[in-house]
Structures are given as C-alpha cells and as structure tokens.
Design a protein around this motif. Structure first.
Motif, PDB file in Angstrom:
ATOM      1  N   ARG B 335       0.833  -1.198   0.000  1.00  0.00           N
ATOM      2  CA  ARG B 335       0.000   0.000   0.000  1.00  0.00           C
ATOM      3  C   ARG B 335       0.871   1.252   0.000  1.00  0.00           C
ATOM      4  O   ARG B 335       0.372   2.372   0.030  1.00  0.00           O
ATOM      5  CB  ARG B 335      -0.960  -0.018   1.195  1.00  0.00           C
ATOM      6  CG  ARG B 335      -2.081  -1.070   1.011  1.00  0.00           C
ATOM      7  CD  ARG B 335      -3.152  -0.987   2.077  1.00  0.00           C
ATOM      8  NE  ARG B 335      -2.657  -1.496   3.353  1.00  0.00           N
ATOM      9  CZ  ARG B 335      -2.420  -0.736   4.393  1.00  0.00           C
ATOM     10  NH1 ARG B 335      -2.662   0.561   4.345  1.00  0.00           N
ATOM     11  NH2 ARG B 335      -1.950  -1.260   5.509  1.00  0.00           N
ATOM     12  N   LEU B 349      -7.035  11.552  -1.809  1.00  0.00           N
ATOM     13  CA  LEU B 349      -6.162  11.537  -0.638  1.00  0.00           C
ATOM     14  C   LEU B 349      -5.487  12.898  -0.519  1.00  0.00           C
ATOM     15  O   LEU B 349      -5.174  13.535  -1.526  1.00  0.00           O
ATOM     16  CB  LEU B 349      -5.086  10.454  -0.791  1.00  0.00           C
ATOM     17  CG  LEU B 349      -5.576   9.011  -0.658  1.00  0.00           C
ATOM     18  CD1 LEU B 349      -4.459   8.046  -0.985  1.00  0.00           C
ATOM     19  CD2 LEU B 349      -6.110   8.758   0.757  1.00  0.00           C
ATOM     20  N   VAL B 351      -2.603  15.559  -0.085  1.00  0.00           N
ATOM     21  CA  VAL B 351      -1.180  15.607  -0.433  1.00  0.00           C
ATOM     22  C   VAL B 351      -0.676  16.979  -0.010  1.00  0.00           C
ATOM     23  O   VAL B 351      -0.957  17.981  -0.664  1.00  0.00           O
ATOM     24  CB  VAL B 351      -0.971  15.399  -1.949  1.00  0.00           C
ATOM     25  CG1 VAL B 351       0.514  15.429  -2.278  1.00  0.00           C
ATOM     26  CG2 VAL B 351      -1.600  14.096  -2.395  1.00  0.00           C
ATOM     27  N   GLU B 358       5.365  13.133  -2.628  1.00  0.00           N
ATOM     28  CA  GLU B 358       5.541  12.742  -1.243  1.00  0.00           C
ATOM     29  C   GLU B 358       5.155  11.283  -1.083  1.00  0.00           C
ATOM     30  O   GLU B 358       4.238  10.787  -1.747  1.00  0.00           O
ATOM     31  CB  GLU B 358       4.734  13.633  -0.296  1.00  0.00           C
ATOM     32  CG  GLU B 358       3.235  13.463  -0.377  1.00  0.00           C
ATOM     33  CD  GLU B 358       2.516  14.407   0.586  1.00  0.00           C
ATOM     34  OE1 GLU B 358       2.955  15.554   0.717  1.00  0.00           O
ATOM     35  OE2 GLU B 358       1.525  13.963   1.201  1.00  0.00           O
ATOM     36  N   PRO B 359       5.895  10.585  -0.210  1.00  0.00           N
ATOM     37  CA  PRO B 359       5.526   9.191   0.029  1.00  0.00           C
ATOM     38  C   PRO B 359       4.182   9.128   0.749  1.00  0.00           C
ATOM     39  O   PRO B 359       3.844  10.023   1.526  1.00  0.00           O
ATOM     40  CB  PRO B 359       6.659   8.667   0.925  1.00  0.00           C
ATOM     41  CG  PRO B 359       7.299   9.880   1.498  1.00  0.00           C
ATOM     42  CD  PRO B 359       7.034  11.023   0.561  1.00  0.00           C
ATOM     43  N   ALA B 360       3.414   8.124   0.462  1.00  0.00           N
ATOM     44  CA  ALA B 360       2.099   7.996   1.094  1.00  0.00           C
ATOM     45  C   ALA B 360       1.776   6.515   1.230  1.00  0.00           C
ATOM     46  O   ALA B 360       2.441   5.662   0.645  1.00  0.00           O
ATOM     47  CB  ALA B 360       1.038   8.694   0.249  1.00  0.00           C
ATOM     48  N   VAL B 361       0.767   6.251   2.023  1.00  0.00           N
ATOM     49  CA  VAL B 361       0.315   4.873   2.200  1.00  0.00           C
ATOM     50  C   VAL B 361      -1.187   4.853   1.918  1.00  0.00           C
ATOM     51  O   VAL B 361      -1.931   5.649   2.484  1.00  0.00           O
ATOM     52  CB  VAL B 361       0.596   4.377   3.635  1.00  0.00           C
ATOM     53  CG1 VAL B 361       0.138   2.930   3.773  1.00  0.00           C
ATOM     54  CG2 VAL B 361       2.057   4.527   3.976  1.00  0.00           C
TER      55      VAL B 361
END
Lengths: 430, 578, 442
Positions: B335, B349, B351, B358-361
């Motif tokens: 994920r 989502l 940001v 940017e890293p995200a999950v």
C-alpha cells in the motif's frame, strides 16, 4: 458569470436531488439511517482513516471544502422588481453631461465631446481642496444621482441575520440600527441585506453587469476560500461541530473545462487574520454556525485587498456527496467595505507595501466610470444604510449587513506542508 | 527462432497458452523441493547449467537509451531535438522489438535531426571549450591534429569500441571538407560529428563474437559487445569510460573482473534507470502516449495527471525494489506509494506537498493495494469513457503473468450484448455476463473477465467507486482457481501466483538479451527462477545473476554465422587509447 | 511554342553563390493543350494516396442499388454527390483469408493493402502506397507523408514488418515538418543553395561507405534491416540533394500559415477539425511537390472515435449497440459511419480547392479510400467498402462497381497499373490476381 439562480430552487439543487435519487436512501429519514450505517462502518475501521468510498468526504469526523462559487446575495434585476423607480445610478461623466456645460456643442466631434465629458467628470470627482474624491470620499457631498433600493417589500436573497423582522414593528436587535428588512425570495420576512439596498440600483450589479462576477477571478487562482468541519458524527444531524474559515494559500484546481475539482489538497493561509473558527450544528442536513469574524483575500488591478465580514455565519445545506450550498452572512465594516468595493484606498502591492497612489486613484476612478457610479455616492449611501455595530458615542452604525451566496465542494485542507504531511501519515498508516 | 513456450505443448493451440503455467508449475515445484524450500539464501547446489546462449544481435537503441547515452557522453543539458519512432513491441517487449525493427526514412530523418541538435550544442561557441581536447591552431587552413583528437575522444564513446584503423582519419577528412566549404573549423567538425551520430554503429548495437576460444568452449561475445550488453542492461546507457577500459584490459573475461564491473554498475545511479526502463517496457508505458479520457466524464484527467500516474508507478517500483530491496511479489500487495497533488484528486487523498512528490500509504481497506490498482495501470487499460474489465483482465494476464490471451474470434455475434446504458444491465458485470454465456465468447472472456471484474470498483480513470449507473458493483472474481470478492483478494492472489515471479524472470531475461528465449534455455530459466526464489525474489539480485551468468554472453551454435568476423578486426588505432 | 524548362534557365548557377533571377510566371509555359501542364513547363505529376476509416459501413446506407454511372447516391454517400464524376465506388470485393486467422480490424486492412492477409501486423509484402512511392516518390523531399487525425500514433503504411511509416498526429507538427526548416518556397524569386546542405549531404554519403563492411558481419535477417537503414539514409541524401536545386515554381501556391493548436483526441468534432487542418496542409504539400504519396488515417481501424461526453467509442459500439429493430442496423454506429463519409468529402474538398493546370489538385491525385472491414460487429472482411477518387488521365471514375466476391486485390493491382507500375499479377493464393479492373483504367 453568476450562476443562474431561480426563485424557487436552484439548478444545482435539482441536480443534487436527482443524484440523491440514485441512492436507495433519498429522504432525510432514510438518509439518517444511511448515514448511521456508514458511520458504523467507518468506526469499525478504527482510526486508520476510514472508508475510501464515493461519499466519504468526512474522515475521522473531519471534512474540508473549497469554495467553488461565490457571489453577492442580491436579487433579480431592478427592471423586474421595480426596485429602482428613479433609474440607475450614474458616473461622474454622465452627471456632467446633464449639466448645461456638459451638453454637446454644435459641430463637436465625438472625440472632442468625450474628452470634454472626461474632464468635466474629473472635476466632479475632485474635492474642494483638489483632492481625489475616490480616495477621500468623506470630503464630497452625497451624490443625488446615486440611487438606492428604498422600498420595503423588495425581494432579495439572504437570511434573517439579526433575528428581528422589521415589518413586525419590533424593536431593533441589539448591536443594530433601525432599518427596513427585505423579504426573501419565497416571501419570508426579516431578510437583512442592506448592502443590496446600496448597490441594487447600480447597473454593474444587475445580472448583465460586472460587479457580481468576481468568482471568475477566484477560478484564476488569485484567491480562494476554504472551509473545514471537525467533530462531525453525522452529516444530517449533529448538534455540535467546529467550522473553520480560511483563506486558500493555493490556487484552485480546475478541470480542462474550468470546473473546480473535488478532493484537491489546499494549504490554509497561516496568517491568523485570515483564519477563523466557529461553533456550529447540522439540523436536517442544514449546517449553521455561530457568528465569527472572518476575513479573506481579494485582488483588484494587481492590488491586494481584504474582504472582511464581522459576525459572519454560515447557513447552508450539506449534501451527502459533500457539496455545501447556502449563505455566508454578516456585517461588513463600512470603511473596509468601501475600500474593497469602491476606493481601494488600502490596496497593497504583492510586496505588502501600500500601492502607489496613482494606481489606487486610477483604479477607483476608472471603476466608477466603467461601472456607472460615483465614489462619493457609494460612500455616503453605505453610511446611510448602515445597520450594524453602532458607535457607542454617536450611536451611528459602522457596519452594514451583507451576504454571500456560496457553494463549496470537498477538499483536503492542510495547515502546513510539513505538519500536514505528518498528519497524513498518521491518518493513512496504522 | 523457436520460442521456448511455443515448444512446450506441441500440437496444442496458442489459445491454450493460459494453461501453460500449470506445466511450468510442475517444474517449479520439482525445483522447490530439490532445493529445499525458500530458505532465502542462495543455495550452493544451484549452479548454472551448461550455457546455451543465443545469436549475435543487431539492436536498435531505444529512445530512452539514446537520450541517456547522449546525456552520459555530452551531459544532460544537451538538447536532443527529435521525435523518435515508437518502438516495436515483439513477444510482449519493446526490448525484443529492438532486435527486429527496421528503420524507416522518417526514423533516419529524425536521427539526423537529433544529431544536428546535439552537434550544434556541443560545438556551440559557449559550450565547445568543455568538449574540445585542444584549441585549433590559428593561421592554418585546417588543424587536422586537433580534429583527430576530438574523434579520438568521442569516437570510442559513441561507437562503444576503439576506433578502427583509418576510421578517425575518415571523420577528420569529413571535417576538413566541411571546413573548406563553410570556412569554419567548428562547422566542419560539427558535420563530421553528425555523420558519426547517424552511423549505423552508433544507432545500432551490432554485436560481435570473440575469437574462437582456444579450449574449444562455446563462443561468446567480444569484450566490447559484452560491455555494451552489460551497460544497457544494468544502466540503460552506453558503457562508461571505466567499463570500456575494463573491456580493453580484458577484465571482463574473468569472473572476478566481470563481477567487479557488474557490482559497480548495480551500485551506480544508472541502475535505477535500468530498472525503470525494464518496467516501462514490461508495463507497456508507450500506451501513455495515446492515453485520452473524456473531459466531461473524467474532469480530473489531464496530461499532468497522466504523466504523474506513470511516474507514480515507477517511483513505487524503484523505491520498493531498489531502495527497500523488497520482494518483487510484494509489489502486488503493497500500500506504499507516492503522490502529487494532482494524483491526490483522483485518489481522494490529501497531499500536503505543494509541488512534487511525497511518500504515502493507501488506506487499509480502501481497495488500493498493489501497483495493479494504481491509476496508471487502471486508466491505461480502460476506454476513454469507461472502465474495461476485459482489457484489465487481459493486461494482468499478459503483463504480469506472461499468459497470452488470444484475440477475439472475428465473426462473433455480439448482438446478445445489450446497450451499455440500459437499466437492465447497469454494471459491466451484467453486460459481460452476456459475453461469458455466449459460447463463442466464453472461452476468452472466462479468462479475462473474472479477473478484470474485481477491479470494477475503479472507474475508467481509476477513481474509486462503489456504484455504476446507480447499482452496487459486485467486485467478486477469481484468478486461476483462487476466488475473492475484493481488490485485496486479487492482490494476494497475484502475489501468490506461481507465474508471477516466473513471468518476471522470463521478461527480465528477454529484456536483457533482446530476444525470445528458446526451448534449450529452459534449464537456464529454471536456474534463474530458482535463484530468484532463494534470493527472496529480489530483483537487483536477479539482474546480477543474469549479468554474471555465462548464458548471457554465450553465442549459440546456430547463432554464429558471422565467422568471417571477429574482434581481431578491431585494431585499436593507437594502442587502445580511448 | 517550344517548351522551356525553368530549370534550364537556372542551370549553371554556381554552387554556394546567390542566384537571383527574376522568373515571372510566364504564360508561355502553359502548354497549348493546357491539361496536366503547369506554368513550370513540367507535366503535373500524378499523386497517390490512401484514406482509411475504421469499422466499415452500414451496407444499406452505402451500397447503391444499381451499378454503372447512373446510380442513386445512397444516404451515407449523399455528401459526396458533388464528386460523383470523380469517384468510383467498389462494393462486394473481398479479402480472401485462405484459412489465415482473421485478426479483427487488422487482417482485412493489410489484406487489402498488401494483397496478402496476415494474422497480425507482420506484413509479408509492402503496402500498396509503398509500392507506388517506390515508383513515383523518389525525387520529392518526402517519399511519402503519413497523417493520423484521431490522436492515435498509428499507420498502415509498411515497407516491411516491424517498420511502419509513422503518422503525424498534430497539425502543428505536420506543418513544421513540411513548411518548417528545409522548406523552400517554390515561388521565391531568389535562390541560394545553402552550402551546409552540401556538407551534410557528403557526410551522409560517407556514412553509406560503412555498408559493405557491416553487411559482411551480420546475419541474413539483420542484413535486410541494415539494408533498410541504408535505403533510408539514401532517401535523406536525396532530400538534401533536392535542397541544392532551385525548386520548380508552382502556380497558385500560397505558403500556408501555421495551424492553430487543436485538441488532439478522438472526440468526433475535434477529429473533424484536426482532419480538415491536416488535409489542408497535406494538399499544399502535394501542390508544391514536397511529396507525391500520402496516407491518411482518419480513424483507426478499431475506431476510437466518440461523441463528446459519451462512454463508448465507435468500435465498442459496433459490438455493444443493439440493432435498432425499426432501422435494421445499429443507430449510433450508423452515425459514425455517416460522419466518416462527411470527413471523406471534406478531404476531397481540400484537394479540389487547389487549382492546378486547368483543373484542381484532385484531378491529379488518385486516392484510394477504404475501411478495414465491412460489417464491424462481425469483423467481416468480405465486401470491404472502397472508393477511388480523382484520377488524372490514367484512372477513370464516375461509377459504382459490384465485386460479387472478387478478391479486392484486383483493385490494388489496377491502381498500381494506373500509377504506371509494370505489374501483371498481385497477391497470393486466392488473392493472387491478374484481372485488371479495366473500367478503372482510362
């Protein structure tokens, strides 16, 4: 262009209705159960961030929105309502043209006459001490050609702000001055919208005019407005929520056909002057807030301006797909409202300095000429119709009731790039 | 050449290729038992079988290789002003197409334009000082020595080998002729450089065999062709100075010398570019060039979103495989992802980062899990105005499982399929049921649709939805015997599918050598797969295994028709100065 | 009056030196007969092109009830009525599969264009346009120009498998390719051969010197690929060589302005706009001899055309739209089929808008329009609709002909013959034919 509102209902409301009909829970009652079910489902997911579904604009009790439309709450055109029996207001040149000296001379060319009208108008816009009356409107006399809406039963958009309907003969509400309320578009009494009375006979505020299309500038990204909700347990009925009002620090995101997009992320302006919160509630899908002082950005001719509203309250419907539609109503301080809409006396450069006098002066006089009013007329009419915040000494009101019609769509509102990134990580990780 | 797969089931129709994995699963299981199931370490008993190898190839540089090569030789700020022909896809990879595609007049016209823009920039007044090894002598008609020094420096870099006898002189002569006509040393040099950059040995990687080995072992590539294969496989670019020097010095002939270079290249920044190039090829990213969505139906789509969707997958892949050194199979269940604000709108989502990534999950339970649920995959395999379970099912099978789905039969009666906006059949599942019950369609649609239907919670752009035309979407489906009713179920099934790692290995090797594998290489493929498994399905380790294997460089018996030519013909002009 | 070549006037111009000769467009250059002679004193060349639309047609709206010249225009062809005399319609000509698997929208298209049906895009022979360009396209700046107007980078012009001649998809890019750098206005009164072209030309010749050495070291298959590369280099050399000669003046040529930026996608109205712009540019390029061969892909064979705001494409509709019980065919598919014929009419309009000799550019073009299948929902390759427009003095038009199941390779054979190629047979197996369509030859 302003959205074409109709008296009995709006196009977008009809759209919302048809959209609701697609779900099995169209009515409020059923909608309530629907929402409950959804929240049960949400809660069962724990703190991990909630459903990622079509209508999950509320996550962990929080929701953000960006204004997708804003306009002054006015009325139908004066031509239809008969609100301006004396006709429309005039510009200084038009006023001068009615004087004997302003009449066209025999054989005078178009160009010469236009030049003479300009000069004559400029003289009228100049005070006794040679001052520019747009920058110093208090030095000028009230303008008899500046017409306003004076009748009592003129319909206008808006809500009852002060809780008193003047038609009942009741005493004015605290912190207000006596004034004649308007009636709502559906005939309801008690609508407080004195700003409409001031500008209602200006041709630029008719549906064909240019003064109520400032939302198009919002779509270019020069300014924007964000809303947040917190503590939401149920989007149809919730007796206690927190509502935030912020200026947008990012340009609004649009589709290729220039329609604002839902679920974009925006940074709220960190300047505390442009941040406000209020307590609120949702009753049968209608969101209302307690009054709070708000302030937003605005620009004219590259000058930075401010749009303040004292004791502002939101009264709007909240649909199950996260669209907000309704009124932002309150009292605009007179001097600041004059600056925002007519005089630009406090216009700043992007560096934060006071804009050059010639820019402020040319912009305000130019606007008055093009839009068909005089600065002094507007200034004195604002004072004549002020109905809020009486001066404790003189008892004269210093602000005027004013309302905006707004629509908003879901968005993610973050406080700062760094903080929000952390916040987000906690939201999406478990 | 006879395809490995084609030979596996002689007499059976191509249409049965989907069933092929069952045959291989047997081999796979056998090896798994023999090697002692997955202890995560390379097993001593796994040794490379006798190399089989393949033919000498002529491979055309891909656009990304061309650009990287120019950037590596002349610097990243040198403009490459050309519109490249789109690569040809053969056997599922453009890398194989590079060994088969021709070169149209348009293609050469564009290479010529690219060469002009590069030569213009390199020899421009402002830049030439950084490239010129000398200052042309004033007062002479033409400083041939200085021109020779220029081609001594750049000839070997561009041709990936030392200059042949007389070759530098040829380009110096061209420069001199140009100088005579145009009255400028640099103008003359410029056109000679254009000539060099349009030459077939720059645009095509023409592989050569080493001289027959004395001990009678199998023949293999000469050192420069080895260096070139290694370099384009591990960095997607031209051999650097150190690699060319190692080739000249004969280092690549020893296993230690080879390992030193392979490890150096894998540790270099170019390695990530190579991994990206592979996945761009495997994921058919050239389709992004044609990607269009209806702006009224998908208002959030624009060219920035398309570019970000592509980059999102590559960032996720390279982060997982290289930075995290993760298990390849976890790409289907992870994920973890990267987002921009534009992507955040589609994924719904937040940001926070205003510009950039940017890293995200992805939220748990939100349906997004695995790169096959990225919009870059979902939108690519959809129609402009709606999703397509069929296209998605086909893509999952072909891209990730190496299973070929046959084309639809030509004369099918589609009239059983009803109007897509019909209220009787609001969802894609309803509409496709008609396909799956019509006997002539059922064969294929049963392969594609149950898989694609589990992705129906994502619309034609890849945004999440729970309903289509008002009806709740049923996202249940199955993959080769595993049943599930959520995208997460599909994610796990893909993760666990025996064909998932096997397909990756197959494609990676074919990507590396630029050709289809042959039947005789099956033992080698099993060796790679088994090593991949024991290494915990680490892709860099797999690429290292390939780069160090003998099979990678060996020329097959039938692949050495060019016995006339050996690298003995390559006499470095001045003792290997390059 | 004896013919005077304007080139003769310029001959002897010193290379590299400015040649500035005033060359009025003398009436004496017009041949007495007029036809097919331009002010240059040169014969106006005959051009060849193809125009492809995807997903076939609605037979009952397209096939005239009668054959010959007095047919009634069927509904979908009504827009083409003004071109009746410059148009030949072909119905009922088949691609014969001989057991080759029918790859939908591919096999029919390549079968028609190469005379050999293939189960994929691996053509076994050059496409018709390439055969023609080998014969007539050698001494123009571009051997051929390919355009695709529905936003898709695709082309059905192949010399060999694996190397399609790629299409331009943007009007602006097409404009820049033709009229950007390297374009010489044929009517510019001053001509100065640029010595850079000379140097560039000799550099490319030197590249070709590698040919012998490299051909020796590669295998047979790769030899063919290398050969193709060197052929392409030679083509580029020829382009450059042409830059060294003054262009022949062209009557009525007006340098077109750069086209506007347009939306490049598959929405029908956008495609129509893109198509009109690109057709106009192509017509100008033909007029001033930048190329003599072209291929237009109006919509891909799996047509991705769509109506704004709708979820389905033309191609998907052919498979999913139910047959309207009243009409007897698929209504929406019919709309796309009809609009495609409007686009074809607009293409002819662009060619006919340019006066040339005593006629128009269209009179000096032979354009083969065809689709990839007849009835798309069944992917039928029998009776693929085809049309030939224009004609020059070699091709005769103005009739409808029913093929009655004849191989469509008859059409390809006849067109080659009409374009002056010495060919007696064309196609393989059931497509192999030596039966010229004599009606089509003037």
């Amino acid at each position: 262009m302003p959205i074409n509102f109709t008296v009995s209902g709006t196009r977008s409301r009809e759209r919302l209705r048809s959209r609701r009909q697609q779900t099995p829970c169209p009515g409020n009652r059923d909608g309530y159960h629907h929402a409950l079910l959804r929240w049960v489902a949400l809660l069962s997911l724990g703190a991990s961030g909630g459903l990622h579904a079509d209508d999950s604009f509320v996550r962990d009790g929080e929701a953000g929105f960006v204004l997708s439309h804003i306009e002054y709450a006015l009325s139908q055109d004066a031509q239809e309502t008969g609100a301006c029996p004396e006709g429309m207001s005039s510009s200084v040149s038009e006023i001068f043209s009615r004087t004997p000296a302003g009449r066209r001379r025999n054989g005078e060319s178009d160009a010469d006459y236009a030049q003479r009208l300009g000069k004559g108008g400029k003289a009228l816009a100049t005070g006794p001490g040679g001052e520019d009356l747009c920058q110093h409107p208090e030095a000028g006399k009230p303008d008899p050609y500046f017409h306003t809406v004076e009748q009592a039963n003129i319909p206008a958009f808006g809500i009852d702000i002060d809780g008193v309907a003047s038609s009942t003969g009741a005493a004015p509400a605290p912190n207000t001055c006596p004034h004649d309320d308007l009636i709502g578009m559906n005939g309801e009494p008690g609508i407080d919208n004195q700003f409409f009375r001031v500008v209602g006979c200006n041709r630029s505020f008719q549906s064909t005019g240019q003064s109520n299309t400032f939302a198009t500038e919002m779509l270019t990204g020069s300014w924007g407005i964000l809303l947040t909700l917190a503590g939401v347990d149920d989007i149809y009925n919730d007796d206690s929520i927190e509502v935030g009002f912020y200026s947008n620090a990012d340009p609004i995101k649009l589709s290729p056909t220039r329609v604002p997009l839902a679920y974009a992320t925006y940074l709220s302006d960190p300047d505390p002057r442009f941040r406000a919160t209020a307590h609120g509630r949702i009753t049968n899908g209608v969101l209302t807030t307690d009054p709070t002082d708000v302030r937003f950005h605005y620009t004219v001719n590259s000058m930075l301006l401010e749009r303040p509203l004292r004791r502002a309250r939101l009264q709007a419907t909240l649909s199950n797909d996260g669209e907000i539609e309704g009124y932002l109503a309150g009292y605009a301080p007179l001097e600041e409202l004059y600056d925002l809409k007519f005089g630009f006396r406090n216009g700043k450069t992007s560096a934060g300095e006071l804009a050059p006098l010639h820019l402020r002066s040319l912009s305000s006089n130019g606007a008055a000429f093009v839009l068909g009013h005089t600065c002094t007329g507007a200034y004195h009419a604002l004072y004549a119709h002020a109905d809020g915040d009486p001066d404790p000494q003189t008892g004269k009101c210093t602000s005027i009731s004013m309302q905006y019609r707004v629509r908003a769509i879901p968005a993610f509102v973050v406080d700062s790039e760094a903080n929000a990134a952390q916040a987000k990580v906690t939201v999406v990780s478990e | 050449m006879k395809a490995w797969e084609k030979a596996t089931a002689p007499g059976t129709s191509w249409r049965c290729r989907v069933g092929r994995f069952l045959a291989f699963t047997g081999i796979c299981l056998f090896f798994a038992q023999a090697a002692g199931c997955g202890d995560g370490r390379p097993h001593e008993s796994i040794v490379e079988p006798q190399p089989v190898g393949g033919p000498l190839l002529v491979r055309r540089l891909t656009e990304s290789q061309y650009r990287a090569t120019v950037a590596d030789i002349f610097g990243p700020d040198i403009p490459v002003a050309a519109r490249f022909e789109r690569g040809i896809r053969a056997e599922g990879l453009q890398a194989i197409g590079t060994s088969e595609s021709g070169m149209s007049p348009f293609g050469v016209e564009q290479y010529d334009a690219a060469a002009q823009s590069i030569a213009d920039a390199v020899l421009s007044e402002g830049r030439r000082d950084q490239y010129m090894p000398c200052i042309p002598a004033a007062g002479v008609a033409f400083d041939a020595q200085c021109a020779a020094l220029f081609f001594d420096r750049y000839g070997p870099r561009l041709l990936r080998r030392p200059m042949l006898t007389g070759e530098v002189d040829r380009y110096v002569n061209l420069a001199e002729q140009g100088n005579a006509r145009l009255g400028s040393f640099y103008e003359g040099l410029k056109f000679a450089l254009i000539g060099l950059m349009v030459s077939p040995e720059f645009l095509l990687r023409i592989e050569n065999a080493a001289p027959t080995s004395e001990n009678g072992g199998p023949r293999q590539l000469d050192a420069y062709s080895m260096a070139t294969r290694l370099s384009y496989f591990l960095t997607n670019s031209t051999p650097d100075q150190a690699l060319l020097e190692a080739a000249i010095a004969g280092d690549l002939a020893t296993q230690e010398g080879l390992a030193r270079q392979v490890d150096r290249l894998i540790a270099s920044p170019g390695f990530e570019k190579a991994v990206r190039a592979f996945f761009e090829d495997m994921l058919e990213f050239e389709l992004f060039d044609d990607l269009a969505k209806d702006p009224l139906i998908y208002p959030a789509f624009n060219s920035d979103v398309a570019a970000d969707a592509r980059e999102q997958m590559l960032l996720t892949i390279s982060d997982h495989l290289i930075k995290q050194d993760g298990d390849y199979r976890d790409l289907f269940t992870t994920r973890n992802t990267y987002l921009t604000r534009d992507l955040g709108i589609v994924y719904r989502l937040p940001v926070a980062t205003r510009k950039g990534w940017e890293p995200a999950v992805f939220p748990e339970g939100g349906g997004r899990q695995g790169i096959h649920t990225d919009i870059g995959f979902l939108a690519l395999h959809s129609h402009p105005g709606r999703s397509s379970p069929t296209l998605r099912g086909k893509a999952v099978r072909e891209v990730f499982l190496c299973q070929e789905v046959p084309d639809p039969p030509a004369n099918v009666n589609f009239s059983v399929v009803q109007d897509p906006s019909s209220t009787n059949m609001p969802t894609a599942r309803d509409r496709l049921d008609a396909h799956r019950t019509e006997p002539s369609c059922a064969g294929c649609h049963k392969i594609m649709d149950p898989l694609g239907l589990t992705l129906e919670n994502f619309d034609g752009l890849g945004a999440y939805r729970t309903r289509e035309n008002g009806a709740v979407i049923d996202a249940s489906g199955s993959l080769d015997g595993t049943e599930f009713d959520t995208p997460q179920g599909l994610a796990q099934a893909l993760h666990d599918h025996p064909e998932t790692p096997r397909c990756l290995v197959e494609k990676m090797y074919r990507f590396a050598v630029g050709r289809d594998t042959v039947w005789d290489e099956r033992a080698y493929m099993d060796y790679l797969i088994e090593t991949f498994r024991t290494n915990g399905y680490r892709v860099p380790a797999l690429m290292r295994t390939i780069a160090l294997s003998k099979n990678f460089f060996v020329i097959s018996a039938e692949g050495t028709p060019r016995d006339e030519f050996t690298s003995t013909g390559l006499q470095a002009q001045e003792g290997g100065r390059s | 009056m004896s013919k005077i070549s304007r080139r003769t006037l310029l001959r002897g111009a010193v290379r590299g030196a400015a040649v500035s000769v005033a060359l009025p467009l003398l009436n004496c250059f017009l041949n007495d007969g007029g036809k097919a002679f331009a002010a240059t004193g040169q014969r106006i060349p005959l051009r060849f092109g193809t125009w492809v639309w995807g997903c076939g047609f609605i037979p009952e709206k397209w096939i005239p009830a009668t054959t010959g010249s007095a047919y009634v225009m069927p509904e979908h062809l009504v827009p083409l009525e003004p071109y009746r005399d410059q148009l030949a319609l072909f119905s009922g000509f088949d691609v014969k599969l001989d057991g080759v698997p029918n790859k939908p929208h591919i096999t029919g298209c390549f079968g028609l264009r190469t005379g050999i049906p293939v189960p994929d895009t691996n053509v076994k022979a050059p496409t018709l346009d390439v055969l023609v360009s080998d014969a007539i396209g050698r001494d123009t700046r571009f051997r051929s120009l390919e355009i695709s107007t529905s936003g898709i980078q695709r082309s059905y012009s192949y010399r060999t498998a694996g190397s399609p001649n790629p299409s331009e998809i943007s009007p602006l890019a097409l404009y820049q390719r033709i009229f950007g750098e390297g374009f010489q206005d044929p009517n510019s009164m001053a001509f100065k051969p640029d010595p850079h072209y000379m140097v560039h030309h000799s550099v490319l010749s030197a590249v070709a010197d590698d040919r012998q050495r490299l051909m020796k070291i590669v295998g047979a298959e790769d030899r063919q690929r290398l050969d193709e590369y060197f052929t392409s280099v030679r083509q580029l050399e020829q382009q450059l060589a042409l830059q060294l000669e003054p262009p022949a003046p062209v009557e009525n040529f007006v340098m077109p302005g750069a086209p506007p930026e347009v939306t490049l996608d598959s929405e029908m109205e956008n495609v129509m706009t893109t198509h009109r712009l690109m057709a106009g540019l192509l017509a100008r390029a033909l007029q001033c001899n930048q190329t003599r061969v072209f291929n237009v892909l109006f919509s891909d064979t799996t047509s991705n055309l769509r109506r704004s705001g709708t979820t389905t494409t033309h191609h998907t509709l052919t498979h999913e739209e139910p047959v309207d019980p009243q009409l007897g065919y698929q209504r929406e598919v019919g709309w796309f089929a009809q609009r495609s014929m409007v686009a074809w009419r607009e293409f002819l309009d662009e060619l006919a808008a340019i006066p040339e000799g005593d006629g128009t550019l269209l009179d000096n073009c032979v354009v083969l329009a065809h689709s990839d299948c007849s009835i798309a929902k069944a992917h039928a390759v029998e009776g693929i609709p085809a049309m030939v427009a224009g004609g020059g003095d070699r091709i005769r038009t103005g009739f409808h002909m029913a093929g009655k199941g004849d191989p469509v390779s008859r059409l390809g054979l006849t067109l080659q013959q009409g374009m002056g190629i010495q060919v007696e047979r064309w196609g393989t197996l059931s497509m192999d034919t030596n039966r010229t369509i004599t009606e089509l030859l003037a």
